[in-house]
Write an enzyme that holds these catalytic residues in place. Structure first.
Site, PDB file in Angstrom:
ATOM      1  N   GLU A  85       0.830  -1.201   0.000  1.00 17.07           N
ATOM      2  CA  GLU A  85       0.000   0.000   0.000  1.00 17.07           C
ATOM      3  C   GLU A  85       0.864   1.249   0.000  1.00 17.07           C
ATOM      4  OE1 GLU A  85      -3.507  -1.581   2.974  1.00 17.07           O
ATOM      5  OE2 GLU A  85      -2.207   0.040   3.562  1.00 17.07           O
ATOM      6  N   CYS A 329      -2.543   1.901   8.419  1.00 12.49           N
ATOM      7  CA  CYS A 329      -1.569   0.879   8.072  1.00 12.49           C
ATOM      8  C   CYS A 329      -2.092  -0.493   7.701  1.00 12.49           C
ATOM      9  CB  CYS A 329      -0.740   0.623   9.320  1.00 12.49           C
ATOM     10  SG  CYS A 329       0.739   1.490   9.293  1.00 12.49           S
TER      11      CYS A 329
HETATM   12  N1  SAH Z   1       6.725  -0.142  11.967  1.00 17.45           N
HETATM   13  C1  SAH Z   1       6.780   1.286  12.117  1.00 17.45           C
HETATM   14  C2  SAH Z   1       5.975   2.027  11.055  1.00 17.45           C
HETATM   15  C3  SAH Z   1       4.565   1.604  10.969  1.00 17.45           C
HETATM   16  S1  SAH Z   1       3.175   2.429  11.095  1.00 17.45           S
HETATM   17  C4  SAH Z   1       6.305   1.681  13.489  1.00 17.45           C
HETATM   18  O1  SAH Z   1       5.881   0.817  14.237  1.00 17.45           O
HETATM   19  O2  SAH Z   1       6.417   2.849  13.837  1.00 17.45           O
HETATM   20  C5  SAH Z   1       3.098   4.054  11.432  1.00 17.45           C
HETATM   21  C6  SAH Z   1       2.284   4.358  12.694  1.00 17.45           C
HETATM   22  O3  SAH Z   1       0.896   3.964  12.599  1.00 17.45           O
HETATM   23  C7  SAH Z   1       2.848   3.654  13.904  1.00 17.45           C
HETATM   24  O4  SAH Z   1       2.974   4.561  14.952  1.00 17.45           O
HETATM   25  C8  SAH Z   1       1.798   2.619  14.185  1.00 17.45           C
HETATM   26  O5  SAH Z   1       1.883   2.194  15.512  1.00 17.45           O
HETATM   27  C9  SAH Z   1       0.514   3.353  13.819  1.00 17.45           C
HETATM   28  N2  SAH Z   1      -0.655   2.485  13.641  1.00 17.45           N
HETATM   29  C10 SAH Z   1      -0.710   1.240  13.153  1.00 17.45           C
HETATM   30  N3  SAH Z   1      -1.962   0.771  13.161  1.00 17.45           N
HETATM   31  C11 SAH Z   1      -2.736   1.757  13.657  1.00 17.45           C
HETATM   32  C12 SAH Z   1      -4.147   1.885  13.924  1.00 17.45           C
HETATM   33  N4  SAH Z   1      -4.976   0.879  13.687  1.00 17.45           N
HETATM   34  N5  SAH Z   1      -4.587   3.049  14.427  1.00 17.45           N
HETATM   35  C13 SAH Z   1      -3.724   4.073  14.681  1.00 17.45           C
HETATM   36  N6  SAH Z   1      -2.406   4.019  14.443  1.00 17.45           N
HETATM   37  C14 SAH Z   1      -1.910   2.869  13.952  1.00 17.45           C
END
Ligand code: SAH
Length: 341
Positions: A85, A329
């Site tokens: 994505e 994400c």
């Molecule tokens: N692996 C990296 C980058 C991924 S995602 C990391 O963990 O930072 C980027 C951000 O989106 C991260 O802070 C992640 O925790 C957040 N995220 C993932 N799923 C989410 C959701 N369902 N709701 C809100 N934030 C989310």
């Protein structure tokens, strides 16, 4: 098969040593414009020869969803049929591309849809460069740069694909390439402490973000398996080293989850965590992905932020864009994989 976009212009010149010199630049430009062989003016005989060994366009658009707020979510197909994505966000201060660094993810965070099918494979630096090229071309003239910022906040853990991400940083910031300013790039990690130290020493001027999401190791372990490997104290120590080396403000991402991490005690612990650190807290409302975790309301989130500000913590609530198109994400990919089964 090899991928042309994995190579720099110099390396491509060496690969094409048997052809006239200008052909290398032509191939390099085609990469940046998201073109395949058929869209170029390369001679047929040359295309026949090159296409036996090299893929020119490793990423193509499978589907685009457009949100009411203009956010575009791309489902992209890789040369081996894997799906990733990418999100294109329209913003007043310049458009942002949010991109993936891996197919899937193995970090296992409870709230995150990217990780539900585990890690399939890393993206190469060229696949990441081509992601940018293809999405850029879809949002204006392919030889203009139609974005300002890039955030590595799509699927995957950038520091779990460390070498390719660092190589991509060199490719994307190269002035012959997209010439993106390091200051306009943010990398988000769930907190791989060893890699934070390693990365600190490379002195890139990018914004380093860490997904904190809890103020005690106990709670963090219940939602983020990586917390079994590194404590919050260790993360803070590593971030202090990053700030020392790079003089850049670091960012904590803090996704509010109802009754898990949104209490008064969390506010005070966040103050302690950020006390001697040059940092900002980006508060996000959970985008529920069907699991047991519930979102804190937007009103409560605003209140949480203002109470953080009152105790001296620099914090803002991140505007949520594209929630009507599975904006968080890995949600669209997870949904597509399910439908295809
Ligand atoms: N692996 C990296 C980058 C991924 S995602 C990391 O963990 O930072 C980027 C951000 O989106 C991260 O802070 C992640 O925790 C957040 N995220 C993932 N799923 C989410 C959701 N369902 N709701 C809100 N934030 C989310």
């Amino acid at each position: 098969m090899k991928i042309f976009s994995d190579y720099s212009l110099n390396e491509i010149s060496n690969i094409l040593a048997d052809f006239p010199r200008f052909r290398a630049k032509q191939v390099f430009d085609a990469i940046l414009q998201g073109k395949d062989y058929a869209d170029t003016t390369l001679p047929k005989s040359m295309i026949e020869k090159l296409s036996m060994d090299y893929i020119l366009k490793p990423v193509s658009i499978l589907k685009v969803l457009i949100s009411k707020d203009g956010t575009k979510k791309y489902l992209l197909k890789l040369h081996d049929d894997n799906i990733i994505e990418c999100v294109y966000l329209k913003q007043d201060y310049g458009n942002t591309i949010c991109m993936s660094t891996q197919v899937g993810c193995r970090m296992g965070c409870k709230f995150c849809a990217s990780t539900s099918n585990g890690l399939v494979r890393n993206l190469s630096s060229g696949e990441m460069l081509s992601t940018i090229a293809v999405v850029n071309a879809d949002n204006g003239k392919c030889n203009d740069r139609n974005f300002t910022n890039i955030v590595l906040m799509g699927s995957g853990e950038p520091f779990d694909n460390y070498d390719n991400v660092v190589r991509w940083l060199d490719l994307i910031t190269d002035e012959m390439s997209f010439n993106v300013s390091e200051r306009n790039i943010s990398l988000s990690t769930c907190g791989l402490v060893d890699k934070i130290y390693e990365f600190s020493k490379l002195n890139y001027n990018i914004t380093l973000c860490v997904s904190l999401h809890a103020t005690t190791d106990e709670v963090r372990r219940t939602i983020m398996p990586i917390a079994n490997r590194y404590t919050i104290d260790e993360i803070v120590k590593a971030l202090k080293a990053y700030v020392r080396e790079n003089s850049r403000r670091v960012v904590f991402e803090y996704c509010l989850i109802k009754d898990v991490n949104d209490t008064d005690d969390d506010i005070h612990r966040l103050r302690d965590i950020s006390r001697d650190l040059f940092c900002h807290v980006n508060v996000i409302c959970l985008n529920p992905n069907g699991g047991a975790l519930r979102a804190t309301t937007r009103k409560q989130a605003l209140d949480f932020v203002s109470r953080l500000n009152k105790v001296g913590v620099s914090a803002t609530l991140r505007r949520s864009q594209g929630s009507d198109i599975e904006g968080a994400c890995g949600m669209l990919r997870a949904k597509t994989l399910k439908e295809n089964k």
